[in-house]
Motif scaffolding. Structure first.
Motif, PDB file in Angstrom:
ATOM      1  N   PRO A  45      64.643  -4.153  20.386  1.00  0.00           N
ATOM      2  CA  PRO A  45      63.076  -3.735  20.808  1.00  0.00           C
ATOM      3  C   PRO A  45      62.841  -3.701  22.272  1.00  0.00           C
ATOM      4  CG  PRO A  45      63.678  -5.642  19.476  1.00  0.00           C
ATOM      5  CD  PRO A  45      64.939  -5.264  20.021  1.00  0.00           C
ATOM      6  N   THR A  46      63.548  -4.423  22.978  1.00  0.00           N
ATOM      7  CA  THR A  46      62.884  -4.602  24.535  1.00  0.00           C
ATOM      8  C   THR A  46      63.550  -3.385  25.410  1.00  0.00           C
ATOM      9  OG1 THR A  46      62.878  -7.012  24.333  1.00  0.00           O
ATOM     10  CG2 THR A  46      62.817  -6.031  26.652  1.00  0.00           C
ATOM     11  N   VAL A  47      62.406  -2.940  25.966  1.00  0.00           N
ATOM     12  CA  VAL A  47      62.918  -1.613  26.980  1.00  0.00           C
ATOM     13  C   VAL A  47      62.768  -2.039  28.508  1.00  0.00           C
ATOM     14  CG1 VAL A  47      62.400   0.881  27.367  1.00  0.00           C
ATOM     15  CG2 VAL A  47      62.138  -0.100  25.232  1.00  0.00           C
ATOM     16  N   MET A  48      61.518  -2.450  28.624  1.00  0.00           N
ATOM     17  CA  MET A  48      61.186  -2.717  30.051  1.00  0.00           C
ATOM     18  C   MET A  48      59.855  -3.507  30.237  1.00  0.00           C
ATOM     19  SD  MET A  48      60.157   0.810  31.813  1.00  0.00           S
ATOM     20  CE  MET A  48      59.404   0.195  33.343  1.00  0.00           C
ATOM     21  N   GLN A  49      59.609  -4.110  31.525  1.00  0.00           N
ATOM     22  CA  GLN A  49      58.244  -4.589  31.604  1.00  0.00           C
ATOM     23  C   GLN A  49      57.154  -3.640  32.663  1.00  0.00           C
ATOM     24  OE1 GLN A  49      58.291  -8.188  34.049  1.00  0.00           O
ATOM     25  NE2 GLN A  49      56.959  -9.468  32.283  1.00  0.00           N
ATOM     26  N   ILE A  50      56.191  -3.881  32.378  1.00  0.00           N
ATOM     27  CA  ILE A  50      55.131  -3.267  33.364  1.00  0.00           C
ATOM     28  C   ILE A  50      54.239  -4.313  33.868  1.00  0.00           C
ATOM     29  CG2 ILE A  50      53.434  -1.590  33.770  1.00  0.00           C
ATOM     30  CD1 ILE A  50      54.906   0.294  31.546  1.00  0.00           C
ATOM     31  N   ARG A  51      54.271  -4.319  35.001  1.00  0.00           N
ATOM     32  CA  ARG A  51      53.371  -5.451  35.638  1.00  0.00           C
ATOM     33  C   ARG A  51      51.984  -4.834  36.250  1.00  0.00           C
ATOM     34  NH1 ARG A  51      58.252  -8.842  38.793  1.00  0.00           N
ATOM     35  NH2 ARG A  51      59.169  -9.604  36.778  1.00  0.00           N
ATOM     36  N   VAL A  52      51.061  -5.074  35.759  1.00  0.00           N
ATOM     37  CA  VAL A  52      49.917  -4.391  36.276  1.00  0.00           C
ATOM     38  C   VAL A  52      49.210  -5.199  37.245  1.00  0.00           C
ATOM     39  CG1 VAL A  52      47.705  -3.196  35.580  1.00  0.00           C
ATOM     40  CG2 VAL A  52      49.612  -3.511  33.982  1.00  0.00           C
ATOM     41  N   GLY A  53      48.832  -4.584  38.644  1.00  0.00           N
ATOM     42  CA  GLY A  53      48.512  -5.399  39.478  1.00  0.00           C
ATOM     43  C   GLY A  53      46.703  -5.261  39.481  1.00  0.00           C
ATOM     44  N   THR A  54      46.290  -5.672  40.409  1.00  0.00           N
ATOM     45  CA  THR A  54      44.604  -6.054  40.314  1.00  0.00           C
ATOM     46  C   THR A  54      43.953  -4.833  41.358  1.00  0.00           C
ATOM     47  OG1 THR A  54      44.667  -7.610  41.874  1.00  0.00           O
ATOM     48  CG2 THR A  54      44.680  -8.256  39.404  1.00  0.00           C
ATOM     49  N   SER A  55      44.722  -4.314  42.152  1.00  0.00           N
ATOM     50  CA  SER A  55      43.935  -3.485  43.047  1.00  0.00           C
ATOM     51  C   SER A  55      44.814  -2.019  43.271  1.00  0.00           C
ATOM     52  CB  SER A  55      44.002  -3.751  44.626  1.00  0.00           C
ATOM     53  OG  SER A  55      45.327  -4.364  45.130  1.00  0.00           O
ATOM     54  N   VAL A  56      43.858  -0.998  43.470  1.00  0.00           N
ATOM     55  CA  VAL A  56      44.442   0.308  43.465  1.00  0.00           C
ATOM     56  C   VAL A  56      44.372   0.960  45.088  1.00  0.00           C
ATOM     57  CG1 VAL A  56      43.763   2.805  42.974  1.00  0.00           C
ATOM     58  CG2 VAL A  56      43.484   0.880  41.298  1.00  0.00           C
ATOM     59  N   THR A  57      45.404   1.393  45.440  1.00  0.00           N
ATOM     60  CA  THR A  57      45.700   2.025  46.757  1.00  0.00           C
ATOM     61  C   THR A  57      44.980   3.303  46.603  1.00  0.00           C
ATOM     62  OG1 THR A  57      48.053   0.913  46.702  1.00  0.00           O
ATOM     63  CG2 THR A  57      47.386   2.323  48.455  1.00  0.00           C
ATOM     64  N   HIS A  58      45.545   4.286  45.801  1.00  0.00           N
ATOM     65  CA  HIS A  58      44.711   5.659  45.717  1.00  0.00           C
ATOM     66  C   HIS A  58      44.362   5.771  44.297  1.00  0.00           C
ATOM     67  CE1 HIS A  58      46.710   6.825  49.485  1.00  0.00           C
ATOM     68  NE2 HIS A  58      47.862   6.091  48.950  1.00  0.00           N
ATOM     69  N   ARG A  59      42.995   6.044  44.280  1.00  0.00           N
ATOM     70  CA  ARG A  59      42.330   5.766  42.957  1.00  0.00           C
ATOM     71  C   ARG A  59      42.821   7.120  42.158  1.00  0.00           C
ATOM     72  NH1 ARG A  59      36.016   5.197  42.748  1.00  0.00           N
ATOM     73  NH2 ARG A  59      36.431   2.926  42.974  1.00  0.00           N
ATOM     74  N   GLY A  60      43.098   8.406  42.644  1.00  0.00           N
ATOM     75  CA  GLY A  60      43.778   9.261  41.920  1.00  0.00           C
ATOM     76  C   GLY A  60      42.618   9.819  40.880  1.00  0.00           C
ATOM     77  N   PRO A  61      43.280  10.510  39.810  1.00  0.00           N
ATOM     78  CA  PRO A  61      42.481  11.243  38.767  1.00  0.00           C
ATOM     79  C   PRO A  61      41.655  10.031  37.835  1.00  0.00           C
ATOM     80  CG  PRO A  61      44.697  12.128  38.637  1.00  0.00           C
ATOM     81  CD  PRO A  61      44.856  10.937  39.735  1.00  0.00           C
ATOM     82  N   ARG A  62      40.489  10.189  37.509  1.00  0.00           N
ATOM     83  CA  ARG A  62      39.844   9.327  36.694  1.00  0.00           C
ATOM     84  C   ARG A  62      39.709   9.815  35.372  1.00  0.00           C
ATOM     85  NH1 ARG A  62      35.371   8.044  40.197  1.00  0.00           N
ATOM     86  NH2 ARG A  62      35.973   8.546  42.266  1.00  0.00           N
ATOM     87  N   HIS A  63      40.005  11.145  34.929  1.00  0.00           N
ATOM     88  CA  HIS A  63      39.720  11.722  33.560  1.00  0.00           C
ATOM     89  C   HIS A  63      41.133  12.060  32.917  1.00  0.00           C
ATOM     90  CE1 HIS A  63      35.584  10.898  34.361  1.00  0.00           C
ATOM     91  NE2 HIS A  63      35.913  11.694  35.435  1.00  0.00           N
TER      92      HIS A  63
END
Ligand SMILES: [Cu+2]
Length: 572
Positions: free
Chosen positions: A378-396
């Motif tokens: 079942p386990t593949v990998m972990q994703i750690r989501v930070g709290t800030s964005v360096t480059h906002r990038g596309p929004r939609h």
């Protein structure tokens, strides 16, 4: 009988039979220690998940450096890499672009970045051991030259001349120690629009072993729309926010070598499917990835030998924008990605709202009609989501994409191809297409023709059928009485090709699934139905017929023994 092995595997009709079947499936240990119920390498060691970062292009994966514009020289070498901090270094077979591979962190470490419309020349020189080391159990019944290591690189998804394809119909013996395979990949439009392909070994009777040992790399094609940078004309994530995820399962020996089980049948080394008990992503065991709370693009490739995966991204919303044949006409919201070996999914994931959370990418047993004997992992990998964005990038998520839904005109020719499994659990165990050994039942399509290929599955497993040269549109799947069809038409080696199963249909055709919106090069052929795919048979510019290619199951154990046939494209 085509069905007996899966009956044993699924129901465990007798204790002895089950244990034999389990050994063949690569379940070597009964221990359930370690994360996600996965046994460690031997009973003593437990590998902790999520200790090392995911290798990415430029940081753990080498983006190949050309020796001249559009020219690459690879030496195939054995290197050693630590795939997990608790493991000794693992010998892996790698494509060295001349850099010495100091930038390769794990067992998957090379990417070619190419451009639609710009051909590339590639050479591959065999600098591997001359004979298979003890950790790679070769079955000399299947190889052309015994234990000698033969190699042959194939660009999976490539639209190339037969001589450049790296296929065992053209080059049955492959290439030996010191020899060089030189090829041209034209990358011509429109057949090679932007897409993720991969190059991997395709040596006759040893594909499963050479790929297991590490011989696979990414081949990323760009075009004027899909530039890979950010911003781009499509409005999708790019640069550091586009990440390949090449997922492969492996077992380990205590000395750090990859473990590949052998058969318990006397005289047989080959096993029916290889299943690992550790998941590697981009060549590292259970890695982690740090992301920002914004949109990302993941290029997912199932690089396993035999495992069919059903993936979710830890609950993060995702939209699929393309598959093997490139980008689609519009994004499709997906809950899970069900990928057989060699299938790819191009997805956009939205991490907004997941700030500060740790997510686990999980693999589940695929739901019917997909059928696989794989033990859970079942386990593949972990994703750690930070709290800030360096480059906002596309929004939609874009409404439209510059690609296409697959829509070919009516086929002029229909071919019926059977998938048979013979004498399971005996020393005569093999799988075939059209009741024939490889090369003995060739198809002869004419260039310029649209054809339907109907894959008639007479086994209990899902088989990912891969066509070299051409991509295909999934037309649908028709439920049928496989047993009655088999009973009526079965010969010595199964049901031969060319026999229409429609008289045995038990219901209307089921439409393609949402992830089959675009062109594909590898398609699930599930049990209980026959699967219809449609392709236009064409050759690259300047390439004259006849040209010979192969098509096969991409469970590489099946391909090696010997669920593969050839086709020769004739002049128009
Ligand atoms: Cu198969």
């Amino acid at each position: 009988m085509n069905t007996s092995r899966r009956d044993f595997l699924r129901y465990g009709l007798a204790g002895t039979t089950l244990s034999v079947a389990a050994a063949h499936s690569g379940i070597a240990r009964a221990s359930t220690s370690g994360p996600a119920g996965a046994p460690g390498p031997g009973r003593a060691v437990r590998l902790r998940p999520f200790l090392e970062p995911l290798p990415v292009p430029g940081d753990g994966i080498v983006v190949a450096t050309p020796t001249a514009p559009g020219t690459y020289h690879f030496a195939l070498r054995q290197i050693r890499r630590r795939l997990h901090p608790q493991l000794p270094r693992t010998p892996v077979w790698a494509y060295d672009d001349g850099s010495g591979l100091g930038g390769q962190a794990g067992s998957f470490g090379m990417a070619i970045a190419a451009q639609t419309g710009t051909p590339v020349q590639v050479s591959y020189t065999h600098r591997l051991p001359a004979r298979y080391p003890s950790w790679i159990p070769v079955d000399t019944r299947l190889t052309p030259l015994g234990r000698q290591v033969r190699m042959m690189a194939h660009l999976h998804g490539g639209f190339v001349a037969a001589a450049d394809d790296g296929n065992p119909m053209v080059t049955p013996d492959g290439f030996g120690p010191g020899e060089t395979q030189s090829v041209t990949y034209p990358n011509e439009a429109p057949q090679q629009s932007a897409r993720l392909m991969w190059f991997h070994d395709h040596a006759m009777g040893a594909t499963r072993l050479n790929v297991f040992a590490g011989l696979a790399g990414a081949y990323i094609l760009r075009d004027q729309h899909d530039t890979g940078t950010e911003p781009n004309p499509i409005g999708i994530p790019g640069g550091a926010y586009e990440i390949p995820l090449v997922i492969q399962d492996r077992q380990f020996n205590l000395d750090g070598t990859f473990r590949y089980p052998v058969s318990s049948i006397p005289g047989v080394t080959w096993i029916g499917e290889y299943f690992g008990d550790h998941m590697l992503v981009n060549g590292k065991v259970w890695p982690y990835l740090e992301v920002e709370p914004r949109l990302y693009r993941f290029r997912v490739l199932n690089g396993c030998n035999a495992r069919i995966m059903s993936l979710d991204l830890g609950g993060v919303p995702m939209w699929q924008i393309g598959a093997e044949g490139g980008m689609w006409d519009r994004p499709v919201r997906m809950e899970r990605l069900v990928l057989t070996p060699a299938e790819r999914a191009d997805v956009i994931a939205d991490f907004r709202g997941f700030e500060g959370r740790s997510l686990v990418v999980r693999n589940a047993t695929p739901a019917p009609p997909v059928s696989t004997p794989a033990p859970p992992l079942p386990t593949v990998m972990q994703i750690r989501v930070g709290t800030s964005v360096t480059h906002r990038g596309p929004r939609h998520i874009p409404h439209d994409l510059p690609g296409q839904a697959a829509r070919l005109p009516r086929a002029a020719v229909t071919r019926f191809i059977t998938l048979n499994e013979l004498e399971p659990e005996t020393d005569g165990w093999w799988l075939n297409l059209n009741a024939a050994h490889f090369g003995k039942a060739s198809e002869h399509p004419r260039a310029g023709t649209v054809e339907d290929w109907v894959f008639v599955n007479l086994t209990m497993d899902t088989h990912p059928m891969h066509t070299h040269l051409f991509t295909h549109q999934v037309i649908g799947r028709v439920p049928f009485d496989a047993e009655a069809y088999e009973k009526k038409h079965e010969g010595r080696f199964g049901v031969p090709g060319g026999i229409d199963p429609h008289p045995f249909a038990t219901g209307p055709m089921l439409p393609p699934t949402p992830d089959e919106r675009g062109f594909k090069d590898t398609t699930k052929v599930n049990p209980g139905t026959f699967t219809i795919v449609r392709g236009r048979i064409e050759l690259p510019a300047g390439v004259r017929a006849p040209q010979s290619y192969v098509y096969h199951c991409h469970i590489v154990e099946h391909e090696d023994n010997d669920m593969m046939q050839s086709f020769t494209v004739l002049p128009h």
